[in-house]
Scaffold this active site. Structure first.
Site, PDB file in Angstrom:
ATOM      1  CG  ASP A 238      -2.110  -0.896   1.094  1.00 40.73           C
ATOM      2  OD1 ASP A 238      -2.378  -1.365  -0.029  1.00 40.73           O
ATOM      3  OD2 ASP A 238      -2.776  -1.143   2.122  1.00 40.73           O
ATOM      4  NE  ARG A 241       0.138  -2.207  -5.025  1.00 41.70           N
ATOM      5  CZ  ARG A 241      -0.594  -3.255  -4.740  1.00 41.70           C
ATOM      6  NH1 ARG A 241      -1.741  -3.123  -4.117  1.00 41.70           N
ATOM      7  NH2 ARG A 241      -0.198  -4.474  -5.085  1.00 41.70           N
ATOM      8  CD  GLN A 277      -5.402  24.317 -32.291  1.00 37.65           C
ATOM      9  OE1 GLN A 277      -5.895  23.774 -33.280  1.00 37.65           O
ATOM     10  NE2 GLN A 277      -5.996  25.303 -31.663  1.00 37.65           N
ATOM     11  CD  GLU A 361       6.560  -1.133  -4.980  1.00 33.97           C
ATOM     12  OE1 GLU A 361       5.684  -0.691  -4.240  1.00 33.97           O
ATOM     13  OE2 GLU A 361       7.779  -0.943  -4.793  1.00 33.97           O
ATOM     14  CB  SER A 364      -2.470  -0.947 -15.034  1.00 33.09           C
ATOM     15  OG  SER A 364      -1.446   0.021 -15.111  1.00 33.09           O
TER      16      SER A 364
HETATM   17  N1  CAA Z   1      -3.745  -4.457   3.675  1.00 31.28           N
HETATM   18  C1  CAA Z   1      -3.896  -5.394   4.644  1.00 31.28           C
HETATM   19  N2  CAA Z   1      -4.443  -6.619   4.404  1.00 31.28           N
HETATM   20  C2  CAA Z   1      -4.838  -6.889   3.137  1.00 31.28           C
HETATM   21  C3  CAA Z   1      -4.701  -5.951   2.085  1.00 31.28           C
HETATM   22  C4  CAA Z   1      -4.131  -4.690   2.392  1.00 31.28           C
HETATM   23  N3  CAA Z   1      -3.967  -3.747   1.459  1.00 31.28           N
HETATM   24  N4  CAA Z   1      -5.169  -6.500   0.946  1.00 31.28           N
HETATM   25  C5  CAA Z   1      -5.593  -7.737   1.267  1.00 31.28           C
HETATM   26  N5  CAA Z   1      -5.382  -7.971   2.574  1.00 31.28           N
HETATM   27  C6  CAA Z   1      -5.740  -9.168   3.344  1.00 31.28           C
HETATM   28  C7  CAA Z   1      -7.232  -9.459   3.182  1.00 31.28           C
HETATM   29  O1  CAA Z   1      -7.998  -8.774   4.162  1.00 31.28           O
HETATM   30  C8  CAA Z   1      -7.298 -10.946   3.369  1.00 31.28           C
HETATM   31  O2  CAA Z   1      -7.263 -11.250   4.756  1.00 31.28           O
HETATM   32  P1  CAA Z   1      -8.245 -12.375   5.394  1.00 31.28           P
HETATM   33  O3  CAA Z   1      -7.860 -13.662   4.704  1.00 31.28           O
HETATM   34  O4  CAA Z   1      -7.928 -12.331   6.842  1.00 31.28           O
HETATM   35  O5  CAA Z   1      -9.628 -11.949   5.054  1.00 31.28           O
HETATM   36  C9  CAA Z   1      -5.978 -11.444   2.769  1.00 31.28           C
HETATM   37  O6  CAA Z   1      -5.093 -10.302   2.791  1.00 31.28           O
HETATM   38  C10 CAA Z   1      -6.129 -11.947   1.355  1.00 31.28           C
HETATM   39  O7  CAA Z   1      -6.643 -10.904   0.548  1.00 31.28           O
HETATM   40  P2  CAA Z   1      -7.323 -11.159  -0.859  1.00 31.28           P
HETATM   41  O8  CAA Z   1      -8.311 -12.290  -0.694  1.00 31.28           O
HETATM   42  O9  CAA Z   1      -7.850  -9.861  -1.340  1.00 31.28           O
HETATM   43  O10 CAA Z   1      -6.122 -11.682  -1.739  1.00 31.28           O
HETATM   44  P3  CAA Z   1      -6.055 -12.112  -3.261  1.00 31.28           P
HETATM   45  O11 CAA Z   1      -5.298 -13.353  -3.365  1.00 31.28           O
HETATM   46  O12 CAA Z   1      -7.421 -12.039  -3.877  1.00 31.28           O
HETATM   47  O13 CAA Z   1      -5.097 -10.986  -3.901  1.00 31.28           O
HETATM   48  C11 CAA Z   1      -4.393  -8.922  -4.963  1.00 31.28           C
HETATM   49  C12 CAA Z   1      -5.395  -9.665  -4.029  1.00 31.28           C
HETATM   50  C13 CAA Z   1      -4.786  -7.471  -4.823  1.00 31.28           C
HETATM   51  C14 CAA Z   1      -4.494  -9.358  -6.407  1.00 31.28           C
HETATM   52  C15 CAA Z   1      -2.952  -9.127  -4.419  1.00 31.28           C
HETATM   53  O14 CAA Z   1      -2.558 -10.457  -4.593  1.00 31.28           O
HETATM   54  C16 CAA Z   1      -1.925  -8.223  -5.070  1.00 31.28           C
HETATM   55  O15 CAA Z   1      -1.787  -7.058  -4.673  1.00 31.28           O
HETATM   56  N6  CAA Z   1      -1.163  -8.723  -6.074  1.00 31.28           N
HETATM   57  C17 CAA Z   1      -0.054  -7.994  -6.684  1.00 31.28           C
HETATM   58  C18 CAA Z   1       1.248  -8.310  -6.012  1.00 31.28           C
HETATM   59  C19 CAA Z   1       2.275  -7.234  -6.218  1.00 31.28           C
HETATM   60  O16 CAA Z   1       1.985  -6.052  -6.144  1.00 31.28           O
HETATM   61  N7  CAA Z   1       3.509  -7.641  -6.435  1.00 31.28           N
HETATM   62  C20 CAA Z   1       4.579  -6.699  -6.569  1.00 31.28           C
HETATM   63  C21 CAA Z   1       5.861  -7.320  -6.154  1.00 31.28           C
HETATM   64  S1  CAA Z   1       6.908  -6.274  -5.206  1.00 31.28           S
HETATM   65  C22 CAA Z   1       7.668  -5.216  -6.251  1.00 31.28           C
HETATM   66  O17 CAA Z   1       7.368  -5.086  -7.391  1.00 31.28           O
HETATM   67  C23 CAA Z   1       8.747  -4.418  -5.573  1.00 31.28           C
HETATM   68  C24 CAA Z   1       9.810  -3.859  -6.431  1.00 31.28           C
HETATM   69  O18 CAA Z   1      10.868  -4.404  -6.558  1.00 31.28           O
HETATM   70  C25 CAA Z   1       9.680  -2.531  -7.030  1.00 31.28           C
END
Ligand code: CAA
Length: 378
Positions: A238, A241, A277, A361, A364
């Protein structure tokens, strides 16, 4: 809409000044030679840029998320590679701040936030990108330690990091509730650096594979509770992002400035091309969308500073700003014509650097899942 405080304005000016002197003049060379600017990163740590969302009692500058975004925009304007290094360093303090115990904060958060050590965040695997809950890297509980096996890929800061936040599987039956977070130190036996990636853009940032082969991690390095790893990762992302939205904004602003400058100097059909333009409309669209992305990003950061939920806002900012950075890079290069395709012009690097912002991260498409769920439920 809100007014920046004088402290926030000062942070912006300080970061902008630093970027102009220490990054801008060398960015092209570092990109070309894939040079990671380790010395510059240390200086940024001394300036308090690596622990901006961490309170001073834990080693950070306590500047807050709005200041963090402003600083990152300035750094990215000059060098997007350095911006992602800074963004991931700050991201890697978040799991410790929110889930670490006092000993872990003292031992790991303090030096990371003070910029004395560099952090990384390891979640992605060859078969687990957008869907981290399918990851396979395992952490098996033994007497007083965990044994970690598997590999992580595309890890920013990986080969320079002193401390890595690792998410691994502690239970093969429980899906995302079977994941846990660990603190890995450089040099732990069984942990090594694998392949270094050669990338399209952000070539002065470090992106590597991490390999765990019976890596023995003491039990006290479990971060948060066992089974909480997915939550730890999502909480960190979070904030991450907001960082990538800010990086995208810096790139987009640089594209706009390059486009304005080039169009005022380039003459065709007997006049500056800025008088046409077709060019003016491209510039106007870029500037308007940058303004929108700026406020969307600061709104998300402000909510974080106020301590209210900001998951949706961070995803909206990341989605809009990263797509904008790519549109701006495309249009600015178009304005440059053939010259823009040549490495001699900054827009060529900006165009390559922008590309990954809609991917890492959370793509889209993932951001749209997060946003839609806030309205429609799961
Ligand atoms: N904050 C806290 N808890 C959260 C949350 C958040 N933002 N989002 C979800 N959760 C919790 C949920 O409440 C849920 O908890 P419970 O089981 O207790 O109810 C649990 O996590 C599972 O959530 P979802 O069922 O929503 O999970 P999902 O499998 O459906 O996935 C998703 C949702 C949004 C697609 C997620 O998997 C996601 O964000 N995927 C992308 C991953 C990503 O961003 N990878 C980047 C890699 S790091 C990187 O790029 C770094 C770099 O080097 C620059």
């Amino acid at each position: 809409m809100f007014q920046l405080t004088s402290e926030q304005e000062m942070v912006r000016l300080m970061a902008g000044d630093f970027a102009k002197k220490e990054l801008e003049p060398y960015a092209r060379e570092r990109d070309k030679n894939e040079t990671f600017p380790a010395e510059v990163i240390r200086k940024m740590g001394d300036l308090g840029l690596m622990g901006m969302m961490v309170p001073p009692e834990h080693g950070g500058s306590g500047a807050g998320a709005v200041s963090y975004s402003l600083a990152l925009q300035e750094i990215a304007y000059a060098c997007a590679s350095t911006a992602v290094t800074m963004s991931v360093a700050n991201l890697s303090t978040e799991p410790l701040l929110h889930f670490g115990n006092e000993e872990q904060k003292e031992k790991y958060l303090l030096p990371l936030a003070a910029g004395q050590k560099l952090g990384a965040f390891a979640i992605t695997e060859p078969d687990a990108g957008s869907d981290p809950s399918s990851m396979m890297t395992s952490a098996e509980e033994k007497d007083d330690h965990y044994l970690i096996n598997g590999r992580k890929i595309f890890i920013t800061n990986g080969s320079y990091a002193d401390v890595i936040n690792l998410i691994a599987r502690t239970d093969s039956q429980k899906g995302n509730r079977g994941l846990s977070a660990f603190l890995i130190e450089k040099g732990m036996p069984g942990f090594s650096i694998g392949k270094k990636e050669e990338k399209l853009g952000l070539r002065a940032s470090d992106t590597v594979e991490l390999v765990f082969d019976d890596c023995r991690v003491p039990k006290e390095n479990l971060l948060g509770k066992k089974g909480q790893g997915f939550k730890v990762a999502m909480t960190a992302l979070d904030s991450g992002r907001i960082g990538i939205a800010s990086q995208s904004l810096g790139i987009a602003r640089a594209c706009l400035d390059e486009a304005v400058n080039y169009s005022q100097n380039r003459r065709q059909f007997g006049k500056a091309i800025s008088s046409f333009q077709a060019i003016q409309w491209m510039i106007a669209d870029m500037a308007t969308q940058i303004e929108a992305a700026y406020w969307l990003t600061l709104a998300a950061a402000n909510q974080k500073d106020l301590g209210v939920p900001f998951t949706k806002e961070a995803s909206m900012a990341k989605l809009f700003a990263s797509e904008l950075a790519n549109r701006a890079a495309y249009k600015a290069l178009q304005i440059h014509g053939g010259y823009g395709y040549m490495a001699e012009y900054k827009i060529e690097r900006l165009y390559r650097d922008a590309r990954v912002t809609t991917i890492y991260e959370g793509t889209s498409e993932v951001q749209r899942i997060v946003i839609a769920r806030e309205f429609l439920g799961k």
